[in-house]
Design an enzyme around this catalytic site. Structure first.
Site, mmCIF file in Angstrom:
data_model
loop_
_atom_site.group_PDB
_atom_site.id
_atom_site.type_symbol
_atom_site.label_atom_id
_atom_site.label_comp_id
_atom_site.label_asym_id
_atom_site.label_seq_id
_atom_site.Cartn_x
_atom_site.Cartn_y
_atom_site.Cartn_z
ATOM 1 N N PHE A 74 -0.600 10.187 -7.108
ATOM 2 C CA PHE A 74 -0.289 8.918 -7.260
ATOM 3 C C PHE A 74 -1.113 8.299 -8.315
ATOM 4 C CE2 PHE A 74 -0.684 10.203 -2.530
ATOM 5 C CZ PHE A 74 0.477 10.467 -2.333
ATOM 6 N N SER A 118 0.831 -1.232 -0.040
ATOM 7 C CA SER A 118 -0.034 0.072 0.078
ATOM 8 C C SER A 118 0.919 1.303 0.099
ATOM 9 C CB SER A 118 -0.898 0.052 1.221
ATOM 10 O OG SER A 118 -1.576 1.211 1.375
ATOM 11 N N TRP A 134 2.253 1.493 -3.441
ATOM 12 C CA TRP A 134 1.003 2.058 -4.086
ATOM 13 C C TRP A 134 1.101 3.541 -4.305
ATOM 14 C CZ3 TRP A 134 -3.143 5.377 -3.590
ATOM 15 C CH2 TRP A 134 -4.009 5.161 -4.613
ATOM 16 N N HIS A 135 1.456 4.196 -3.238
ATOM 17 C CA HIS A 135 1.214 5.699 -3.114
ATOM 18 C C HIS A 135 2.528 6.322 -3.816
ATOM 19 C CE1 HIS A 135 -1.685 4.986 0.277
ATOM 20 N NE2 HIS A 135 -2.144 6.081 -0.012
ATOM 21 N N GLY A 136 3.593 5.616 -3.844
ATOM 22 C CA GLY A 136 4.515 6.578 -4.567
ATOM 23 C C GLY A 136 5.837 5.851 -4.445
#
Lengths: 319, 476
Positions: B476, B318, B321-323
Site C-alpha cells: 500500500f 480508507s 487508500w489501501h489499494g
C-alpha cells in the site's frame, strides 16, 4: 562510566551466549532427528541425494510423487526405478539433486516431470531450496546452488537450528516399521481420494508473457548434465484436470523447443484425454490419484519403452 | 530491504552504531542517507518521486507559514494536489483507466487512453499521508515550518516508518530530529525487546498462518467452505500479526536510537465492537482520517443523515487508500456500514443482552461481543484478501453453502496454527486485563528476563518462516 559500559557489554555477551548455547543444543537434537528418519519426505530427499542407485530416476514436484508409479516402470522396462519428486520443489531443486546423483553414479534413464508455472517470470520459489539446507555443509554442490540463488546463507548457517527450521513439523514421528512401506513405494505417494468437481479453465493472466530466464537456464543445465553423463532423458508434463491458459501453453512450447533442440524426447500429457476426461482419476485439479497414476504410468512406461527399444537402450544392450 | 532479512539486521546495527559514534550535528545526514539507501533497495529510481514531493511540501510549508489569508490556502492546495497527484498517477491511474475501458466497452466504444506500465512505489500511501499531515498542520497553525531541508526530508523518509508507517504527525516526530539523543542502555534494551516481539509476530505467527491462507486462497476453486472459513479467520490473525509485527519492529528500531514513534495497535483482536476495533487498529491511519477528513466533514456534530454520509465516505476513501481495486472499496464500505449499523443498533444490542441474561456476567458479555466483532471484521477481510470481487463472491458463496472436510497441510501444522493463535489470544488478554501479572518478560530477576527473551529468539529460529516474505502492508 567505564564500569557501566563494561556491565552493558557483559549483559549483552551473556545474552548472546545463552542464545548460542540453546541454539547449538536444539540444533544438534534436530540434526539427530533428521538423520534418523526412515520414512517420509525428509527420508526420501536424503535417499535421493545420497543413496539411490536405481537405473531409472523420476524427477519432479509433488506431481511426480503422485503421478509416477515406480513399480509399473520397473515391470514394464525391466529396470530398477526410484521417484525423487518432492512437494513444491521445482527445477532448481531438481538440478541440485541430479548434481548430487551424478557425483555418485549415472542412472541409465531419467524422466523429468515439469510444471509450466515454474517457468513463469513472476514465479520465484527459491525459498523452497530450504529443504536442501541440511546438506549445505556436507555437499559442496548443494552449497554452491543455494549460494547462487540466495544471499547471506553462510551467515544464516551460523545457527544450528536454521537448516532444520523448514521441516520442524516433519521431525516428530518416526517408526521403524514404516521403513518397509517406504521401500515398497519407492518414492511414490498413494492417494485414493477422488475429485468431485467439474473441470475448470486456468484463468487468463493480463500480465505480458515472459519466461523466467533463470529457470530456463536451470532446465537447460539439467539437460546438459544428462547429456554429459550419457543418461537418456525424457521430459514429460503429466495430466492436469484443468484446461491450461494460453500463457501456460506458450511456456510448454518454449520448454518443448529447448528439449527438441537437444534431442530430448518431450511428452506433453497435460491434456491427455485418457485421464483429463475423468474427474475420478484425480484427487485435485493438479494431481492424479493412484487410479489415475496407474493409467498414466502405464501409458508413459509404454512410450518410454518404445523409445528405449528403438534406441537400443534396453538394460541388456546397455550392459 | 525487508525488515525480516539479514540485510536489514546488518543495516540496522551499522546505522545504529554509527549514529551514536558521530556528533549530533551530522546525525540527520546519516539517517537521511541510510533512509535513502533503505528506500532505494526496492526500486532506486522511485526516490525521485519522493524527492519531488519533499521539495514541493518543504517550500509549501514555508510559504503557508509566511503568507496570510487566501494565499495560505492556495499553497496548501498546491501541496495537497502534488501529493494526491502522485498517488493518483502511480496508484489509481490504471485502475481508473481499466474501469473507463469497461464502461466504454458497454457502449461498444474503445478507450483511447493507454495503460501505464509502472510499478507502485513501495509505501507510497504511507509517506504521502505523512507529508500531507505536515502542510495541513502548518496551515492549521499547530506546527512551525521546518527550515532545515535535510531534517524535513528525514521527517518524510525516516527509514523505520518509511514504507509502512506508523504515519507520524510533525508535532510528534519533527522536533525529535533536532534533539540530541545520548545512548540510553535501557531504551536500547526496550527497543530490541519490542523488535523481538515484532519478529515473533511476523515470522512465527503471521508467516506460518500465511502458509495455510495462501494455499487456500491461492486455489479458491479447489477448496470447500470449511477450509475457506478457517482460512478467513486465520487471515484476520495473520494480517494483525504481520502489520503489528512490522509496527513493533519499526517502533523498536527507532526507540533504540532514542526516537519515540506513535503506537499503531492496541490489542484490536479484543475489541468488543467495530467502532472500538477502528480505535485500536492501525491507529496512525484511523486518527489521520479522523483528524483531517472526518472532522473536516463535520464529524459527529451533524444531523444523522450527514453523520452516516461522513462515516461511509471516510471508510470508502480508507478502502481506496489501501489499494486500487474494487475489493478494497467494498471492504471499506462494509466497515463503514458496520459502524453505522453499530451506531443505530446500540439500544437494540442492550435489549438483546438483557433478554439473553448475559449482561449479568460482564466477562461473558465481553467475550460474546469480542467474538462477534472478530467474526464481522473477518467477514470484511474476505474482500481484503481476495484478488477480485468475483473471487470474494465465490468465497462467500462457498462459506454459506458450507460442506466438506477441512483441508490441512498436515495435522501437526494445523495443531500448531491453532496453538499459536491460542497463545496470541492469551498474550493479548494478559496485556489487556492483567498487565502487571505473569511478568516473565519483565521479571525483576535479570536472569529470568534474559532466559525468557533468549527462548523467544530460539522460538523464532525454530518456528519462524525464513522465506523472506513481504509484509502485507508494503503493497500500500
Amino acid at each position: 562510566m567505564k564500569s557501566k559500559t563494561a556491565r552493558y557489554i557483559y549483559n549483552i555477551l551473556i545474552f548472546i551466549a545463552i542464545v548460542l548455547v540453546l541454539d547449538y543444543f536444539i540444533g544438534s537434537q534436530l540434526k539427530k532427528q533428521y538423520s534418523a528418519r526412515s520414512r517420509g519426505l525428509l527420508y526420501r530427499t536424503s535417499f535421493s541425494i545420497d543413496s539411490t542407485k536405481a537405473d531409472l530416476l523420476i524427477f519432479g514436484s509433488s506431481r511426480a510423487n503422485h503421478h509416477y508409479v515406480p513399480t509399473i516402470f520397473e515391470d514394464s522396462l525391466q529396470m530398477s526405478c526410484y521417484n525423487t519428486g518432492r512437494d513444491g520443489c521445482l527445477i532448481i531443486y531438481q538440478l541440485a539433486v541430479i548434481k548430487c546423483v551424478v557425483a555418485r553414479y549415472s542412472p541409465k534413464v531419467i524422466i523429468l516431470d515439469i510444471v509450466p508455472f515454474d517457468f513463469m517470470d513472476m514465479y520465484d520459489n527459491y525459498d523452497k531450496l530450504n529443504c536442501l539446507l541440511p546438506y549445505y555443509k556436507t555437499h559442496p554442490v548443494i552449497k554452491s546452488i543455494i549460494k547462487t540463488y540466495r544471499n547471506f546463507e553462510d551467515v544464516k548457517m551460523l545457527s544450528s537450528i536454521y537448516p532444520y527450521n523448514h521441516c520442524i513439523f516433519f521431525l516428530g514421528r518416526n517408526r521403524q516399521s514404516d521403513y518397509a512401506v517406504e521401500l515398497k513405494d519407492k518414492g511414490f505417494l498413494n492417494t485414493s481420494n477422488e475429485w468431485k468437481q467439474s473441470k475448470i479453465t486456468e484463468k487468463e493472466s493480463k500480465k505480458p508473457f515472459v519466461c523466467n530466464s533463470t529457470k530456463i537456464a536451470a532446465y537447460k543445465e539439467f539437460i546438459d548434465i544428462c547429456k554429459k553423463n550419457n543418461i537418456k532423458l525424457f521430459v514429460a508434463i503429466s495430466p492436469f484436470f484443468q484446461n491450461l491458459n494460453s500463457r501456460s501453453n506458450k511456456i510448454i512450447k518454449v520448454l518443448e523447443d529447448v528439449a527438441l533442440e537437444n534431442n530430448v524426447d518431450f511428452f506433453d500429457y497435460s491434456n491427455d484425454t485418457a485421464c483429463t476426461n475423468y474427474a475420478h482419476l484425480f484427487y485435485n485439479v493438479n494431481h492424479l490419484n493412484t487410479k489415475g497414476a496407474n493409467i498414466y504410468s502405464r501409458k508413459l512406461a509404454g512410450k518410454v519403452g518404445e523409445q528405449l527399444k528403438s534406441l537400443e537402450y534396453t538394460l541388456t544392450n546397455n550392459k | 530491504m525487508l525488515f525480516n532479512s539479514i540485510q536489514f539486521l546488518i543495516f540496522f546495527v551499522a546505522v545504529t552504531v554509527t549514529y551514536f559514534i558521530i556528533p549530533h550535528k551530522s546525525r540527520w545526514f546519516l539517517l537521511l542517507a541510510a533512509s535513502c539507501y533503505f528506500y532505494m533497495a526496492f526500486v532506486p529510481i522511485y526516490i525521485l518521486i519522493l524527492v519531488g514531493t519533499i521539495v514541493v511540501d518543504y517550500y509549501a510549508g514555508i510559504l503557508i507559514e509566511k503568507q496570510e489569508g487566501k494565499k495560505r490556502k492556495l499553497f496548501l492546495i498546491i501541496s495537497l494536489i502534488a501529493n494526491i497527484g502522485v498517488l493518483a498517477m502511480f496508484k489509481y491511474y490504471n485502475f481508473l483507466n481499466e474501469n473507463l475501458t469497461q464502461f466504454l466497452g458497454i457502449a461498444n466504444l474503445t478507450n483511447p487512453i493507454p495503460a501505464l506500465k509502472i510499478l507502485l512505489p513501495i509505501g507510497l500511501s504511507f509517506h504521502t499521508f505523512q507529508a500531507m499531515s505536515y502542510t495541513i498542520e502548518i496551515y492549521r497553525g499547530n506546527q512551525k515550518a521546518e527550515r532545515h531541508f535535510g531534517i524535513y526530508a528525514l521527517y518524510v523518509m525516516f527509514y523505520p516508518q518509511l514504507v509502512a508507517g506508523p504515519i507520524e504527525r510533525p508535532q510528534n516526530l519533527l522536533h525529535q530530529f533536532h534533539e540530541k539523543h545520548t545512548f540510553d542502555y535501557g531504551l536500547m534494551v526496550e527497543g530490541l525487546k519490542q523488535m523481538a516481539w515484532g519478529f515473533f509476530k511476523k515470522l512465527v505467527i503471521a508467516d506460518r498462518l500465511a502458509l495455510y491462507v495462501d494455499a487456500v486462497y491461492g486455489n479458491v476453486n479447489q477448496h470447500n467452505g470449511v477450509s475457506l472459513l478457517v482460512a478467513t479467520f486465520f487471515f484476520s490473525v495473520q494480517i494483525y500479526c504481520d502489520f503489528s509485527g512490522y509496527s513493533d519492529i519499526a517502533i523498536g528500531s527507532a526507540k533504540v536510537m532514542g526516537f519515540k514513534l506513535m503506537n499503531n495497535f492496541n490489542h484490536p483482536l479484543l475489541s468488543s465492537s467495530t467502532s472500538e476495533f477502528w480505535k485500536r487498529w492501525h491507529i496512525s491511519l484511523s486518527s489521520w482520517f479522523k483528524d483531517y477528513l472526518y472532522i473536516s466533514l463535520g464529524g459527529n456534530r451533524v444531523v444523522i443523515p450527514r453523520l452516516v454520509f461522513n462515516i461511509l465516505i471516510v471508510f470508502l476513501i480508507s478502502g481506496l487508500w489501501h489499494g486500487a481495486n474494487w475489493t478494497f472499496v467494498i471492504w471499506g464500505g462494509l466497515n463503514g456500514l458496520l459502524l453505522v449499523l453499530g451506531y443505530f443498533a446500540t439500544p437494540l444490542k442492550s435489549k438483546i443482552y438483557k433478554i439473553a441474561l448475559v449482561a449479568k456476567s460482564p466477562y461473558f458479555t465481553r467475550a460474546v461481543q469480542t467474538i462477534f466483532t472478530f467474526v464481522l471484521i473477518s467477514f470484511t477481510r474476505i474482500f481484503f484478501r481476495s484478488t477480485d470481487v468475483e473471487q470474494a463472491s465465490l468465497v462467500i458463496s462457498k462459506i454459506i453453502h458450507i460442506n466438506g472436510p477441512l483441508f490441512t497441510n498436515g495435522l501437526i501444522p494445523m495443531i500448531y496454527n491453532l496453538a499459536i493463535i491460542s497463545l496470541l489470544v492469551l498474550i493479548e488478554v494478559k496485556h489487556e486485563f492483567f498487565d502487571s501479572k505473569f511478568t516473565i518478560f519483565r521479571h525483576e530477576n535479570h536472569w529470568v528476563q534474559k532466559l525468557a527473551y533468549a527462548s523467544l529468539i530460539i522460538c523464532i529460529f525454530v518456528f519462524g518462516v525464513f522465506d523472506g516474505s513481504q509484509f502485507i502492508y508494503f503493497q500500500f
